[in-house]
Design a protein around this motif. Sequence first.
Motif, PDB file in Angstrom:
ATOM      1  N   VAL A 138      14.766  34.024  -1.528  1.00  0.00           N
ATOM      2  CA  VAL A 138      14.377  35.420  -1.299  1.00  0.00           C
ATOM      3  C   VAL A 138      15.455  36.361  -1.821  1.00  0.00           C
ATOM      4  N   ALA A 139      16.708  36.058  -1.559  1.00  0.00           N
ATOM      5  CA  ALA A 139      17.805  36.924  -2.015  1.00  0.00           C
ATOM      6  C   ALA A 139      17.846  36.989  -3.544  1.00  0.00           C
ATOM      7  N   VAL A 140      17.720  35.842  -4.193  1.00  0.00           N
ATOM      8  CA  VAL A 140      17.734  35.816  -5.662  1.00  0.00           C
ATOM      9  C   VAL A 140      16.495  36.528  -6.200  1.00  0.00           C
ATOM     10  N   TRP A 141      15.329  36.320  -5.568  1.00  0.00           N
ATOM     11  CA  TRP A 141      14.092  36.983  -5.981  1.00  0.00           C
ATOM     12  C   TRP A 141      14.265  38.501  -5.949  1.00  0.00           C
ATOM     13  N   LEU A 142      14.801  39.013  -4.852  1.00  0.00           N
ATOM     14  CA  LEU A 142      14.973  40.462  -4.717  1.00  0.00           C
ATOM     15  C   LEU A 142      15.925  41.021  -5.774  1.00  0.00           C
ATOM     16  N   THR A 143      16.927  40.251  -6.127  1.00  0.00           N
ATOM     17  CA  THR A 143      17.898  40.690  -7.128  1.00  0.00           C
ATOM     18  C   THR A 143      17.349  40.592  -8.554  1.00  0.00           C
ATOM     19  N   GLU A 144      16.681  39.488  -8.852  1.00  0.00           N
ATOM     20  CA  GLU A 144      16.281  39.195 -10.228  1.00  0.00           C
ATOM     21  C   GLU A 144      14.858  39.616 -10.596  1.00  0.00           C
ATOM     22  N   VAL A 145      13.957  39.643  -9.605  1.00  0.00           N
ATOM     23  CA  VAL A 145      12.545  39.844  -9.939  1.00  0.00           C
ATOM     24  C   VAL A 145      12.045  41.203  -9.470  1.00  0.00           C
ATOM     25  N   SER A 146      11.888  41.370  -8.157  1.00  0.00           N
ATOM     26  CA  SER A 146      11.265  42.592  -7.672  1.00  0.00           C
ATOM     27  C   SER A 146      11.427  42.726  -6.170  1.00  0.00           C
ATOM     28  N   ALA A 147      11.586  43.949  -5.731  1.00  0.00           N
ATOM     29  CA  ALA A 147      11.555  44.233  -4.295  1.00  0.00           C
ATOM     30  C   ALA A 147      10.143  44.653  -3.882  1.00  0.00           C
ATOM     31  N   GLU A 148       9.267  44.930  -4.864  1.00  0.00           N
ATOM     32  CA  GLU A 148       7.906  45.368  -4.575  1.00  0.00           C
ATOM     33  C   GLU A 148       6.900  44.225  -4.593  1.00  0.00           C
ATOM     34  N   ILE A 149       7.073  43.292  -5.510  1.00  0.00           N
ATOM     35  CA  ILE A 149       6.126  42.183  -5.649  1.00  0.00           C
ATOM     36  C   ILE A 149       6.770  40.920  -5.104  1.00  0.00           C
ATOM     37  N   THR A 150       6.125  40.335  -4.113  1.00  0.00           N
ATOM     38  CA  THR A 150       6.659  39.128  -3.486  1.00  0.00           C
ATOM     39  C   THR A 150       6.351  37.903  -4.346  1.00  0.00           C
ATOM     40  N   SER A 151       6.996  36.805  -4.014  1.00  0.00           N
ATOM     41  CA  SER A 151       6.736  35.570  -4.755  1.00  0.00           C
ATOM     42  C   SER A 151       5.296  35.103  -4.551  1.00  0.00           C
ATOM     43  N   VAL A 152       4.714  35.385  -3.396  1.00  0.00           N
ATOM     44  CA  VAL A 152       3.310  35.016  -3.152  1.00  0.00           C
ATOM     45  C   VAL A 152       2.385  35.884  -4.006  1.00  0.00           C
ATOM     46  N   GLN A 153       2.674  37.164  -4.108  1.00  0.00           N
ATOM     47  CA  GLN A 153       1.883  38.036  -4.978  1.00  0.00           C
ATOM     48  C   GLN A 153       2.006  37.589  -6.432  1.00  0.00           C
ATOM     49  N   TYR A 154       3.205  37.231  -6.836  1.00  0.00           N
ATOM     50  CA  TYR A 154       3.395  36.735  -8.198  1.00  0.00           C
ATOM     51  C   TYR A 154       2.561  35.470  -8.424  1.00  0.00           C
ATOM     52  N   ALA A 155       2.585  34.558  -7.467  1.00  0.00           N
ATOM     53  CA  ALA A 155       1.792  33.329  -7.591  1.00  0.00           C
ATOM     54  C   ALA A 155       0.305  33.668  -7.709  1.00  0.00           C
ATOM     55  N   ALA A 156      -0.150  34.671  -6.969  1.00  0.00           N
ATOM     56  CA  ALA A 156      -1.547  35.097  -7.068  1.00  0.00           C
ATOM     57  C   ALA A 156      -1.849  35.619  -8.473  1.00  0.00           C
ATOM     58  N   LEU A 157      -0.940  36.392  -9.043  1.00  0.00           N
ATOM     59  CA  LEU A 157      -1.127  36.880 -10.414  1.00  0.00           C
ATOM     60  C   LEU A 157      -1.246  35.716 -11.396  1.00  0.00           C
ATOM     61  N   GLU A 158      -0.391  34.720 -11.232  1.00  0.00           N
ATOM     62  CA  GLU A 158      -0.434  33.538 -12.114  1.00  0.00           C
ATOM     63  C   GLU A 158      -1.769  32.809 -11.988  1.00  0.00           C
ATOM     64  N   ILE A 159      -2.237  32.631 -10.761  1.00  0.00           N
ATOM     65  CA  ILE A 159      -3.510  31.934 -10.535  1.00  0.00           C
ATOM     66  C   ILE A 159      -4.656  32.724 -11.164  1.00  0.00           C
ATOM     67  N   LEU A 160      -4.660  34.036 -10.982  1.00  0.00           N
ATOM     68  CA  LEU A 160      -5.740  34.857 -11.530  1.00  0.00           C
ATOM     69  C   LEU A 160      -5.684  34.920 -13.053  1.00  0.00           C
ATOM     70  N   GLN A 161      -4.509  34.775 -13.629  1.00  0.00           N
ATOM     71  CA  GLN A 161      -4.394  34.698 -15.089  1.00  0.00           C
ATOM     72  C   GLN A 161      -5.073  33.423 -15.592  1.00  0.00           C
ATOM     73  N   LYS A 162      -4.851  32.332 -14.869  1.00  0.00           N
ATOM     74  CA  LYS A 162      -5.402  31.030 -15.285  1.00  0.00           C
ATOM     75  C   LYS A 162      -6.873  30.881 -14.925  1.00  0.00           C
ATOM     76  N   THR A 163      -7.299  31.491 -13.825  1.00  0.00           N
ATOM     77  CA  THR A 163      -8.683  31.333 -13.357  1.00  0.00           C
ATOM     78  C   THR A 163      -9.280  32.687 -12.978  1.00  0.00           C
TER      79      THR A 163
END
Length: 137
Positions: free
Chosen positions: A18-43
């Motif tokens: 979580v700490a690395v995610w907040l620093t490197e990726v986003s404070a607005e989009i969670t890792s679960v939201q990102y995973a949802a984006l990936e799934i919707l891209q594929k399906t």
Amino acid sequence: MRSTFTGSLVRRAQQRHVAVWLTEVSAEITSVQYAALEILQKTPGVNQRRLGDELDVDRSTIADLVARMVRNGLIERSDDPVDKRSYVLFLTAAGKKQLAILRPRVEEVERILTARLTARECLELRRLLSALLPQQT
């Protein structure tokens, strides 16, 4: 002395993620939201229930997640043509753009978290963590 119980180690590893995610990726989009984006891209057009199953979250959690992502303009929801009680989900143009921006950052999180592991150890870690989870049915 720090605990070496599995649960404690998993919790601490998750806190680091979580700490690395907040620093490197986003404070607005969670890792679960990102995973949802990936799934919707594929399906694209997957229904909300199936997305929840893929993410391993319950019905109320997926409903909240989808509502938040719709509000933020990342996905769109429409009635399922097969099952009118269900919704199908698609990435919006903004969702596709956000996914493209975030993907290299997420890959960087992966590199940071596994920097002290060999490629073989990374595979073994994923295998072992997967073994801790309930069997998918």
